[in-house]
Design a protein around this motif. Structure first.
Motif, PDB file in Angstrom:
ATOM      1  N   ASP A 162     166.507  63.156 135.560  1.00  0.00           N
ATOM      2  CA  ASP A 162     166.900  63.661 134.254  1.00  0.00           C
ATOM      3  C   ASP A 162     168.419  63.497 134.108  1.00  0.00           C
ATOM      4  OD1 ASP A 162     167.518  65.096 131.975  1.00  0.00           O
ATOM      5  OD2 ASP A 162     166.175  66.770 132.442  1.00  0.00           O
ATOM      6  N   THR A 163     168.835  62.472 133.390  1.00  0.00           N
ATOM      7  CA  THR A 163     170.272  62.189 133.277  1.00  0.00           C
ATOM      8  C   THR A 163     170.965  63.103 132.275  1.00  0.00           C
ATOM      9  OG1 THR A 163     169.798  60.451 131.643  1.00  0.00           O
ATOM     10  CG2 THR A 163     170.000  59.785 133.954  1.00  0.00           C
ATOM     11  N   GLU A 164     170.193  63.913 131.554  1.00  0.00           N
ATOM     12  CA  GLU A 164     170.821  64.910 130.677  1.00  0.00           C
ATOM     13  C   GLU A 164     171.105  66.191 131.451  1.00  0.00           C
ATOM     14  OE1 GLU A 164     168.087  65.314 127.461  1.00  0.00           O
ATOM     15  OE2 GLU A 164     168.627  63.373 126.568  1.00  0.00           O
ATOM     16  N   HIS A 167     174.439  65.519 135.438  1.00  0.00           N
ATOM     17  CA  HIS A 167     175.543  64.734 134.876  1.00  0.00           C
ATOM     18  C   HIS A 167     176.829  65.089 135.621  1.00  0.00           C
ATOM     19  CE1 HIS A 167     176.828  68.461 132.914  1.00  0.00           C
ATOM     20  NE2 HIS A 167     175.556  68.630 132.573  1.00  0.00           N
ATOM     21  N   ALA A 275     173.477  60.377 139.449  1.00  0.00           N
ATOM     22  CA  ALA A 275     173.494  60.918 138.088  1.00  0.00           C
ATOM     23  C   ALA A 275     174.636  61.895 137.905  1.00  0.00           C
ATOM     24  CB  ALA A 275     172.163  61.595 137.780  1.00  0.00           C
ATOM     25  N   ARG A 329     176.659  56.586 138.338  1.00  0.00           N
ATOM     26  CA  ARG A 329     176.218  57.175 137.074  1.00  0.00           C
ATOM     27  C   ARG A 329     175.746  56.082 136.112  1.00  0.00           C
ATOM     28  NH1 ARG A 329     174.150  61.569 134.320  1.00  0.00           N
ATOM     29  NH2 ARG A 329     174.357  61.066 132.125  1.00  0.00           N
ATOM     30  N   ARG A 330     176.502  55.013 136.029  1.00  0.00           N
ATOM     31  CA  ARG A 330     176.131  53.920 135.138  1.00  0.00           C
ATOM     32  C   ARG A 330     174.809  53.293 135.584  1.00  0.00           C
ATOM     33  NH1 ARG A 330     180.222  50.659 136.094  1.00  0.00           N
ATOM     34  NH2 ARG A 330     181.586  51.930 134.792  1.00  0.00           N
ATOM     35  N   GLU A 333     171.797  55.581 134.657  1.00  0.00           N
ATOM     36  CA  GLU A 333     171.533  55.545 133.220  1.00  0.00           C
ATOM     37  C   GLU A 333     170.776  54.287 132.821  1.00  0.00           C
ATOM     38  OE1 GLU A 333     175.274  58.032 131.295  1.00  0.00           O
ATOM     39  OE2 GLU A 333     175.559  55.927 131.805  1.00  0.00           O
ATOM     40  N   LEU A 334     171.102  53.163 133.447  1.00  0.00           N
ATOM     41  CA  LEU A 334     170.486  51.887 133.093  1.00  0.00           C
ATOM     42  C   LEU A 334     169.096  51.698 133.699  1.00  0.00           C
ATOM     43  CD1 LEU A 334     173.553  49.470 133.438  1.00  0.00           C
ATOM     44  CD2 LEU A 334     172.406  50.138 131.323  1.00  0.00           C
ATOM     45  N   ASP A 337     166.469  56.366 134.611  1.00  0.00           N
ATOM     46  CA  ASP A 337     166.307  57.518 133.731  1.00  0.00           C
ATOM     47  C   ASP A 337     164.827  57.900 133.664  1.00  0.00           C
ATOM     48  OD1 ASP A 337     165.744  58.657 130.819  1.00  0.00           O
ATOM     49  OD2 ASP A 337     167.832  59.082 131.318  1.00  0.00           O
TER      50      ASP A 337
END
Length: 358
Positions: A162-164, A167, A275, A329-330, A333-334, A337
């Motif tokens: 869960d990238t939300e 973070h 993440a 992190r990047r 996200e790619l 997720d």
């Protein structure tokens, strides 16, 4: 359907169930009483309790009877089995008569030895005929199965996070909330068990301390080896935190997150750390290289001196650690997720049971 699980597998099952409910599917989680059942209910997912233990044995007969009765009542369009024990009992009950997905989350024959290991391998080869779709969490896991002679249709669906919820966050504020000192900090999250390899990290830690005298190590988790490992460690720089349900603050507090596992399918901890924008140092077991990429150091499995050197380097060089954290992190996200994962699993389900679940 799942056997007794905690941490990674439980998180995957729960994420998929919640996503499928949100998509309008009729979903039931069949699992033993425990954290997964409690969290699924709290999320509004239908839970049907199936009393079972983790390992094979005489109890499997009663587990088979209970599961057969449950599945008759549920009458599902498709069944998704998670981990080896659920894969064993579930496929013995179903025997290919309903669309069946099996997701091993680490092959049983990779961890069992002797006769049990040979029987596990023979079973997985045989049970492939009752598996409409094998779902592996990494290219390594699928390759291991194929090399061992496990056939049948297969897809790789990597784990996701869960990238939300997870973070990048302020390191100092997280340490303050946890009561940790302001010092170079390595964090290891996981069950205290041989497969997770914290003993290898503890063996490396004196060399880390010699290179970075003020370093601190925080071990988050509990398990069958906890008492033995704690009693053998007198180093005051090592903090034995114990079990924690919420781990985001621990990742945030870290300069580097260490994953010293002996075996994995595809571990969630590196993805969660990435993440949160943290550098990862890990042994090169199944799925790790595919997950971590250039967001840290992936080392030959079991190489304790290399582990010590890689951890010490990142504790001594915050710029390097931060740079790897940004890349991580990047990358998550790619590629990793949770929403992408849910969509991939939904596509697999629709392939073997068109309209199933909806």
């Amino acid at each position: 359907m799942s056997q007794p699980v905690t941490a990674g597998v439980a998180a995957v099952v729960l994420e998929l169930a919640v996503a499928q409910c949100s998509a309008g599917w009729a979903v039931a989680v069949v699992c033993p009483p425990g954290p997964l059942a409690d969290r699924a209910r709290a999320a509004g997912v239908d839970v049907r309790e199936w009393r079972a233990v983790r390992g094979p044995g005489p109890s499997a007969i009663a587990e088979w009877v209970r599961l057969r009765a449950l599945l008759r009542r549920l009458d599902p369009d498709v069944v998704h089995l998670h981990s080896s024990k659920a894969g064993l009992v579930g496929r013995l009950v179903l025997r290919g008569r309903r669309p069946t997905l099996f997701q091993p989350h680490l092959w049983s024959f990779q961890t069992a030895t002797g006769l049990v290991g040979r029987l596990s391998l023979a079973w997985e080869r045989w049970a492939a005929r009752w598996t409409h779709q094998l779902v592996c969490v990494s290219d390594d896991e699928l390759r291991t199965g194929r090399d061992a002679g496990v056939g049948g249709p297969a897809e790789v669906v990597c784990n996701g996070v869960d990238t939300e919820r997870l973070h990048p966050a302020d390191r100092g504020a997280a340490r303050l909330r946890l009561g940790l000192p302001e010092a170079p900090t390595a964090v290891c999250v996981g069950r205290l068990a041989p497969l997770k390899g914290q003993d290898q990290l503890l063996a490396a830690w004196p060399a880390v301390r010699a290179a970075v005298p003020g370093a601190r190590l925080v071990l988050v988790g509990d398990g069958p080896m906890g008492r033995r490992w704690r009693s053998g460690c007198a180093d005051p720089s090592v903090r034995w935190w114990g079990h924690a349900d919420a781990v985001a603050d621990f990742y945030a507090a870290a300069d580097v997150v260490v994953v010293p596992s002996r075996a994995e399918g595809m571990a969630l901890v590196p993805l969660e750390a990435m993440a949160c924008g943290r550098s990862v140092v890990a042994f090169d077991v199944s799925g790790v290289r595919q997950g971590v990429g250039d967001a840290g150091a992936v080392l030959p499995a079991g190489d304790v001196p290399a582990l010590a050197a890689a951890v010490a380097r990142r504790l001594a060089d915050p710029v390097l650690a931060r740079r790897e954290g940004v890349r991580g992190r990047r990358r998550v996200e790619l590629l990793f997720d949770r929403r992408q994962v849910a969509e991939q699993v939904a596509t697999v389900v629709e392939k073997i049971a068109p309209g199933g679940g909806r």
